[in-house]
Design a protein around this motif. Sequence first.
Motif, PDB file in Angstrom:
ATOM      1  N   MET A   1      67.057  13.957 -39.978  1.00  0.00           N
ATOM      2  CA  MET A   1      67.416  13.143 -41.143  1.00  0.00           C
ATOM      3  C   MET A   1      66.300  12.207 -41.564  1.00  0.00           C
ATOM      4  SD  MET A   1      71.394  12.289 -40.721  1.00  0.00           S
ATOM      5  CE  MET A   1      72.628  13.535 -41.087  1.00  0.00           C
ATOM      6  N   ASN A   2      65.501  11.713 -40.602  1.00  0.00           N
ATOM      7  CA  ASN A   2      64.386  10.857 -41.030  1.00  0.00           C
ATOM      8  C   ASN A   2      63.022  11.533 -40.861  1.00  0.00           C
ATOM      9  OD1 ASN A   2      64.459  10.816 -38.336  1.00  0.00           O
ATOM     10  ND2 ASN A   2      65.146   8.680 -38.141  1.00  0.00           N
ATOM     11  N   PHE A   3      63.035  12.873 -40.884  1.00  0.00           N
ATOM     12  CA  PHE A   3      61.767  13.603 -40.888  1.00  0.00           C
ATOM     13  C   PHE A   3      61.149  13.525 -42.272  1.00  0.00           C
ATOM     14  CE2 PHE A   3      61.737  16.934 -37.261  1.00  0.00           C
ATOM     15  CZ  PHE A   3      61.969  15.930 -36.346  1.00  0.00           C
ATOM     16  N   ASN A   4      59.813  13.651 -42.325  1.00  0.00           N
ATOM     17  CA  ASN A   4      59.196  13.714 -43.649  1.00  0.00           C
ATOM     18  C   ASN A   4      59.284  15.144 -44.204  1.00  0.00           C
ATOM     19  OD1 ASN A   4      57.323  15.172 -42.279  1.00  0.00           O
ATOM     20  ND2 ASN A   4      55.687  13.643 -42.406  1.00  0.00           N
ATOM     21  N   ARG A   5      58.799  15.309 -45.417  1.00  0.00           N
ATOM     22  CA  ARG A   5      58.863  16.582 -46.129  1.00  0.00           C
ATOM     23  C   ARG A   5      58.271  17.731 -45.311  1.00  0.00           C
ATOM     24  NH1 ARG A   5      58.569  18.585 -51.458  1.00  0.00           N
ATOM     25  NH2 ARG A   5      59.508  16.720 -52.255  1.00  0.00           N
ATOM     26  N   TYR A   6      57.107  17.474 -44.697  1.00  0.00           N
ATOM     27  CA  TYR A   6      56.420  18.544 -43.979  1.00  0.00           C
ATOM     28  C   TYR A   6      57.164  18.936 -42.704  1.00  0.00           C
ATOM     29  CZ  TYR A   6      52.675  21.330 -42.054  1.00  0.00           C
ATOM     30  OH  TYR A   6      51.949  22.365 -41.544  1.00  0.00           O
ATOM     31  N   GLY A   7      57.643  17.944 -41.990  1.00  0.00           N
ATOM     32  CA  GLY A   7      58.403  18.214 -40.771  1.00  0.00           C
ATOM     33  C   GLY A   7      59.633  19.053 -41.070  1.00  0.00           C
ATOM     34  N   LEU A   8      60.310  18.722 -42.167  1.00  0.00           N
ATOM     35  CA  LEU A   8      61.501  19.483 -42.542  1.00  0.00           C
ATOM     36  C   LEU A   8      61.135  20.910 -42.932  1.00  0.00           C
ATOM     37  CD1 LEU A   8      63.433  16.789 -44.530  1.00  0.00           C
ATOM     38  CD2 LEU A   8      64.239  17.972 -42.499  1.00  0.00           C
ATOM     39  N   PHE A   9      59.987  21.054 -43.616  1.00  0.00           N
ATOM     40  CA  PHE A   9      59.536  22.389 -44.002  1.00  0.00           C
ATOM     41  C   PHE A   9      59.307  23.250 -42.759  1.00  0.00           C
ATOM     42  CE2 PHE A   9      56.055  25.360 -44.771  1.00  0.00           C
ATOM     43  CZ  PHE A   9      56.599  26.108 -45.796  1.00  0.00           C
ATOM     44  N   ILE A  10      58.626  22.669 -41.762  1.00  0.00           N
ATOM     45  CA  ILE A  10      58.333  23.410 -40.538  1.00  0.00           C
ATOM     46  C   ILE A  10      59.628  23.792 -39.818  1.00  0.00           C
ATOM     47  CG2 ILE A  10      57.264  23.250 -38.253  1.00  0.00           C
ATOM     48  CD1 ILE A  10      55.261  23.622 -40.431  1.00  0.00           C
ATOM     49  N   LEU A  11      60.563  22.841 -39.775  1.00  0.00           N
ATOM     50  CA  LEU A  11      61.815  23.101 -39.072  1.00  0.00           C
ATOM     51  C   LEU A  11      62.644  24.171 -39.807  1.00  0.00           C
ATOM     52  CD1 LEU A  11      62.451  21.758 -36.459  1.00  0.00           C
ATOM     53  CD2 LEU A  11      64.053  20.256 -37.630  1.00  0.00           C
ATOM     54  N   SER A  12      62.616  24.114 -41.158  1.00  0.00           N
ATOM     55  CA  SER A  12      63.304  25.146 -41.933  1.00  0.00           C
ATOM     56  C   SER A  12      62.663  26.501 -41.674  1.00  0.00           C
ATOM     57  CB  SER A  12      63.227  24.848 -43.434  1.00  0.00           C
ATOM     58  OG  SER A  12      63.643  23.547 -43.709  1.00  0.00           O
ATOM     59  N   GLN A  13      61.329  26.486 -41.582  1.00  0.00           N
ATOM     60  CA  GLN A  13      60.618  27.733 -41.320  1.00  0.00           C
ATOM     61  C   GLN A  13      61.021  28.288 -39.957  1.00  0.00           C
ATOM     62  OE1 GLN A  13      56.388  27.315 -41.324  1.00  0.00           O
ATOM     63  NE2 GLN A  13      56.078  29.410 -41.986  1.00  0.00           N
ATOM     64  N   TRP A  14      61.213  27.377 -38.999  1.00  0.00           N
ATOM     65  CA  TRP A  14      61.653  27.807 -37.675  1.00  0.00           C
ATOM     66  C   TRP A  14      63.009  28.520 -37.784  1.00  0.00           C
ATOM     67  CZ3 TRP A  14      66.129  25.775 -35.317  1.00  0.00           C
ATOM     68  CH2 TRP A  14      66.408  26.305 -34.059  1.00  0.00           C
ATOM     69  N   ALA A  15      63.932  27.926 -38.555  1.00  0.00           N
ATOM     70  CA  ALA A  15      65.261  28.529 -38.692  1.00  0.00           C
ATOM     71  C   ALA A  15      65.150  29.915 -39.321  1.00  0.00           C
ATOM     72  CB  ALA A  15      66.155  27.632 -39.534  1.00  0.00           C
ATOM     73  N   VAL A  16      64.330  30.015 -40.372  1.00  0.00           N
ATOM     74  CA  VAL A  16      64.191  31.296 -41.083  1.00  0.00           C
ATOM     75  C   VAL A  16      63.571  32.355 -40.174  1.00  0.00           C
ATOM     76  CG1 VAL A  16      62.962  32.419 -42.975  1.00  0.00           C
ATOM     77  CG2 VAL A  16      64.082  30.242 -43.353  1.00  0.00           C
ATOM     78  N   MET A  17      62.496  31.975 -39.463  1.00  0.00           N
ATOM     79  CA  MET A  17      61.831  32.946 -38.591  1.00  0.00           C
ATOM     80  C   MET A  17      62.735  33.330 -37.423  1.00  0.00           C
ATOM     81  SD  MET A  17      59.129  34.005 -39.752  1.00  0.00           S
ATOM     82  CE  MET A  17      58.794  33.670 -41.455  1.00  0.00           C
ATOM     83  N   THR A  18      63.570  32.403 -36.971  1.00  0.00           N
ATOM     84  CA  THR A  18      64.501  32.742 -35.898  1.00  0.00           C
ATOM     85  C   THR A  18      65.455  33.848 -36.352  1.00  0.00           C
ATOM     86  OG1 THR A  18      64.388  30.502 -35.076  1.00  0.00           O
ATOM     87  CG2 THR A  18      66.197  31.835 -34.281  1.00  0.00           C
ATOM     88  N   ILE A  19      65.898  33.757 -37.607  1.00  0.00           N
ATOM     89  CA  ILE A  19      66.798  34.802 -38.112  1.00  0.00           C
ATOM     90  C   ILE A  19      66.087  36.159 -38.086  1.00  0.00           C
ATOM     91  CG2 ILE A  19      68.032  35.627 -40.156  1.00  0.00           C
ATOM     92  CD1 ILE A  19      68.565  32.720 -40.893  1.00  0.00           C
ATOM     93  N   ALA A  20      64.841  36.183 -38.583  1.00  0.00           N
ATOM     94  CA  ALA A  20      64.089  37.444 -38.593  1.00  0.00           C
ATOM     95  C   ALA A  20      63.859  37.956 -37.179  1.00  0.00           C
ATOM     96  CB  ALA A  20      62.758  37.257 -39.315  1.00  0.00           C
ATOM     97  N   ALA A  21      63.532  37.033 -36.264  1.00  0.00           N
ATOM     98  CA  ALA A  21      63.264  37.445 -34.884  1.00  0.00           C
ATOM     99  C   ALA A  21      64.546  37.930 -34.203  1.00  0.00           C
ATOM    100  CB  ALA A  21      62.644  36.292 -34.099  1.00  0.00           C
ATOM    101  N   MET A  22      65.696  37.344 -34.566  1.00  0.00           N
ATOM    102  CA  MET A  22      66.964  37.822 -34.004  1.00  0.00           C
ATOM    103  C   MET A  22      67.211  39.270 -34.418  1.00  0.00           C
ATOM    104  SD  MET A  22      69.626  34.751 -34.437  1.00  0.00           S
ATOM    105  CE  MET A  22      70.821  34.861 -33.164  1.00  0.00           C
ATOM    106  N   GLY A  23      66.870  39.569 -35.663  1.00  0.00           N
ATOM    107  CA  GLY A  23      67.010  40.948 -36.129  1.00  0.00           C
ATOM    108  C   GLY A  23      66.151  41.890 -35.306  1.00  0.00           C
ATOM    109  N   LEU A  24      64.894  41.476 -35.083  1.00  0.00           N
ATOM    110  CA  LEU A  24      63.992  42.329 -34.310  1.00  0.00           C
ATOM    111  C   LEU A  24      64.459  42.422 -32.865  1.00  0.00           C
ATOM    112  CD1 LEU A  24      61.455  44.015 -34.292  1.00  0.00           C
ATOM    113  CD2 LEU A  24      60.134  41.975 -33.838  1.00  0.00           C
ATOM    114  N   ASN A  25      65.028  41.330 -32.354  1.00  0.00           N
ATOM    115  CA  ASN A  25      65.533  41.345 -30.977  1.00  0.00           C
ATOM    116  C   ASN A  25      66.671  42.357 -30.838  1.00  0.00           C
ATOM    117  OD1 ASN A  25      65.560  40.518 -28.307  1.00  0.00           O
ATOM    118  ND2 ASN A  25      67.119  38.957 -28.685  1.00  0.00           N
TER     119      ASN A  25
END
Lengths: 332, 291
Positions: free
Chosen positions: A25-49
């Motif tokens: 909640m108190n992350f800056n714009r970039y931190g949130l972007f990275i964390l969102s990217q983590w969520a998105v890549m996790t979905i893709a990696a779950m598919g590959l898993n």
Amino acid sequence: MSGFAKPLKIALGLIVIAGLIVVPMNFNRYGLFILSQWAVMTIAAMGLNLTLGYAGQVSLAQGAFVGIGAYASAIMTTHGWPLPVAIVVAIVLAFAVGRVLGYPALRVQHHYLAFVTLAFSTLAFLVFRNESWLTGGIYGISNIPRPHFFGIATNKPLPFYYVCLGSLAIVSIAVWWLIRSPWGRAFMALRENPLRAQSLGIDTRRYTLMAFALGSALGGVAGALYAPLTQYIDPVPFNLSLSLDLLMMVIVGGAGFYFGPFLGAMIAVLLPEWLRFTEGYYLMLYAIAVMALLIWSPTGILGILDRYLAERRTRAASALRAVAKSWLETAQ
Amino acid sequence: MSNLFDLLVAGLATGAIYALVAVGFTLLWQTSQTINFAQGEFVMLPAFLMLAAMHAGAPFWLAIILGILLSMILLGLAFKILLVDPMMRHGVLPLAIATMALAIGIKEAVKQFFSAEASPFPSVVPTGDISILGHAVSLQSIGVLLVAILAVFGLTTLLNRTSLGHQMQAAAQNPTVARIIGVPVERMILLTFLINAFLVALASLLITPIYLAKFSSGEVLGQAAFIAAIVGGFNQVRGAIAGGLLIGVLDNLAAAYVSTQYRAAVPMIFLIVVILFRPQGLLGRAEERTV
């Protein structure tokens, strides 16, 4: 993971989920972007898993499916369609293409399959780059809108992070259910011993195709979220190295472990960011860390935990046996 | 027609380099089931080692020798002992992933310690054209072809005509039996790694004058070598050579006659077709391992 008591596991899970909701909640714009990217890549990696870890089919094309999803969602949302519809289309499209890509797996396995999918990945990249009437070519597609949900705009980084996190939660539950269903067991049978699976009446042909189709569909979901996350896409992020990165995430996290992709994506997305203070050296250090980890534990991070728990169980079991034996001896 | 002739010669020259890289790739697969995803970076690195030696004041010939020696130590010995040996027992995939990480590491190291820009590299063969059958052919193409043919000829002689070569073949085909009859299998595997390091250094020396030395130049090359190895036959040195030449020619013809946009697609489609209809490769035999 079965070494922990169940309430402890549930508590741990709740703490992690609460942390993922509250802490940013108190992350800056970039931190949130990275964390969102983590969520998105996790979905893709779950598919590959699912494709690789559970069904044992090597694929070097997951990045191409992320690309297919991303372009489907970018093209549709810039033409005024809502994101959920675009996600459904991305799923259907990636599912269909993934199923077609599954056919080579019926003929060849292991490294041959890896190279067929590698070739597919390169072909997909060429199509993204060259068919500019559809994909905008090297200039890509810009001004991809972020959706409105129930009247709430998700233009700001925090609301969109919650969109990614929510999608990750839905996908996680779906995959959790899938691998505990007869389907998941059929996938594992396919991985462990295709011949025996077939003799037990499992339609290996159908499940091989399905393993590809379902894994690819999750790649499509990840792509469909990636486009509004970055709000601009061009072909470069979807080249072969994305497929290789996703494969690395799955193996480093622990292929065939449910939580593997979460950890693998964390290493691949967050570790380079944490190492950024070393400036030009950060990717080098990241590469060394991955190699060192794989030398230490070729089954990935969760492989270490798994080994440790197995050892503890064996020790506990032999202690019990010793107690039982001495009890029997005194009883005589 | 003169255009076609030029394309063929240029294609054979690049193909010969691909063949060198592909042969090394198959050797590693044969003896230790290593799928080396860093093979392209292995070709990129020696050129930089040679450039570094020249910056330090060494003459070109000394830089070449130093470069080859250093790459045999780093890409042969160190690669085997530090990365392959600890991971070999654990199957193909983790090791393949580790070589992917290695590829990133090598690329970044060159970018960081040397330069992110492309650097020119002196040619070992004289530049210029000579006339063959009324066509102007670049000396560089011919020189590259000659050196590559010599290297491949030397390697096949080593493998097929010498006792050492026979021991290497035995170690690849059946390590257990080879051990029983007294072949030092470990040393033979190490030898294939050294040969691979030598071949990539040679390929580096031949290709860098044409395409310049750049940290990212390994990607394309590595892929071309994979394709060549598989198209020709993953388990045959002969196959890798044929595959390399074929891919080189195909690549050049595709650039001229298909479209520059989709030139990269032609070898890929060819690869898919070969794997699906003849997975053992054009010259390979099914499920058999020889060097």
